[in-house]
Structure formats: C-alpha cells, structure tokens
Design a protein around this motif. Structure first.
Motif, PDB file in Angstrom:
ATOM      1  N   ALA A 124      51.139   6.456  13.654  1.00  0.00           N
ATOM      2  CA  ALA A 124      50.771   7.846  13.941  1.00  0.00           C
ATOM      3  C   ALA A 124      49.766   7.947  15.074  1.00  0.00           C
ATOM      4  CB  ALA A 124      50.211   8.513  12.701  1.00  0.00           C
ATOM      5  N   VAL A 174      51.287   8.695  18.599  1.00  0.00           N
ATOM      6  CA  VAL A 174      51.868  10.008  18.875  1.00  0.00           C
ATOM      7  C   VAL A 174      50.771  10.917  19.420  1.00  0.00           C
ATOM      8  CG1 VAL A 174      53.096  11.965  17.880  1.00  0.00           C
ATOM      9  CG2 VAL A 174      53.496   9.664  17.006  1.00  0.00           C
ATOM     10  N   VAL A 182      49.594  13.746  19.151  1.00  0.00           N
ATOM     11  CA  VAL A 182      49.415  14.948  18.347  1.00  0.00           C
ATOM     12  C   VAL A 182      48.008  14.864  17.764  1.00  0.00           C
ATOM     13  CG1 VAL A 182      50.244  16.210  16.323  1.00  0.00           C
ATOM     14  CG2 VAL A 182      51.867  15.000  17.777  1.00  0.00           C
ATOM     15  N   GLY A 195      47.412  13.284  14.437  1.00  0.00           N
ATOM     16  CA  GLY A 195      48.733  12.924  13.927  1.00  0.00           C
ATOM     17  C   GLY A 195      49.260  13.944  12.935  1.00  0.00           C
ATOM     18  N   GLY A 248      51.195  16.341  10.982  1.00  0.00           N
ATOM     19  CA  GLY A 248      52.620  16.652  10.890  1.00  0.00           C
ATOM     20  C   GLY A 248      53.498  15.442  11.117  1.00  0.00           C
ATOM     21  N   SER A 249      53.108  14.561  12.016  1.00  0.00           N
ATOM     22  CA  SER A 249      53.951  13.393  12.294  1.00  0.00           C
ATOM     23  C   SER A 249      53.910  12.407  11.131  1.00  0.00           C
ATOM     24  CB  SER A 249      53.511  12.723  13.586  1.00  0.00           C
ATOM     25  OG  SER A 249      52.166  12.322  13.522  1.00  0.00           O
ATOM     26  N   VAL A 250      52.754  12.208  10.533  1.00  0.00           N
ATOM     27  CA  VAL A 250      52.647  11.310   9.385  1.00  0.00           C
ATOM     28  C   VAL A 250      53.423  11.884   8.204  1.00  0.00           C
ATOM     29  CG1 VAL A 250      51.035  10.297   7.723  1.00  0.00           C
ATOM     30  CG2 VAL A 250      50.430  10.411  10.130  1.00  0.00           C
ATOM     31  N   GLU A 251      53.268  13.158   7.985  1.00  0.00           N
ATOM     32  CA  GLU A 251      53.957  13.799   6.878  1.00  0.00           C
ATOM     33  C   GLU A 251      55.474  13.724   7.053  1.00  0.00           C
ATOM     34  OE1 GLU A 251      51.341  14.991   8.476  1.00  0.00           O
ATOM     35  OE2 GLU A 251      49.825  15.217   6.915  1.00  0.00           O
ATOM     36  N   ALA A 252      55.939  13.984   8.257  1.00  0.00           N
ATOM     37  CA  ALA A 252      57.379  13.927   8.521  1.00  0.00           C
ATOM     38  C   ALA A 252      57.915  12.511   8.329  1.00  0.00           C
ATOM     39  CB  ALA A 252      57.672  14.408   9.940  1.00  0.00           C
ATOM     40  N   ALA A 253      57.152  11.519   8.778  1.00  0.00           N
ATOM     41  CA  ALA A 253      57.587  10.133   8.606  1.00  0.00           C
ATOM     42  C   ALA A 253      57.625   9.755   7.126  1.00  0.00           C
ATOM     43  CB  ALA A 253      56.650   9.201   9.367  1.00  0.00           C
TER      44      ALA A 253
END
Length: 75
Positions: free
Chosen positions: A2, A5, A7, A10, A12-17
């Motif tokens: 994360a 990225v 962002v 991070g 949203g990116s951690v959650e999406a992953a």
C-alpha cells in the motif's frame, strides 16, 4: 504494498486489496472490511502512543535544558 500507491495513507487501496484477497479465499467482504478497520485502529493507536511518548520525552528534555541554563546563569 500500500505504501507504493500514491494515495494519501493508502486509504481505500488496502481495503480494496483485502476484499479481493478475502473473496478469492472464499470469505465474505464484510470480514475483510472488519479486518481493515481493526488494522486502521491499531495503526492509529500505535501512532498516537508514539506521539505521546515522543512529546513527553521532548518536554522532559526541554525542562532539563531550561533548568541547566537557570543554574549556570550568573547572579
């Protein structure tokens, strides 16, 4: 991963992953979000503890420096 990225935090990116991985493993997405929330709470708690300990140490250092200066000033 994360941290790679661009962002802020991070978010949203951690959650999406986590949701993608959990679903690939056959778990529910709500379990992934629950884990993500726990991770964010842990990170906030550890960061807050570090800030508190650091500010306390800095305050004690500042106080000792002020006391040393007061003891060494000519009367």
């Amino acid at each position: 991963l994360a941290f790679l990225v661009p962002v802020p935090v991070g978010l949203g990116s951690v959650e999406a992953a986590l949701v993608a991985v959990f679903q690939a493993l056959g778990f529910d997405a709500s379990q992934a979000i629950s884990l993500a929330i726990l991770v964010r709470i842990r990170d906030t708690a550890v960061g807050g503890l570090g800030l508190w300990l650091g500010s306390r140490a800095a305050w004690q250092w500042w106080q000792s420096q002020s006391q040393m200066q007061a003891n060494h000033e000519p009367a």
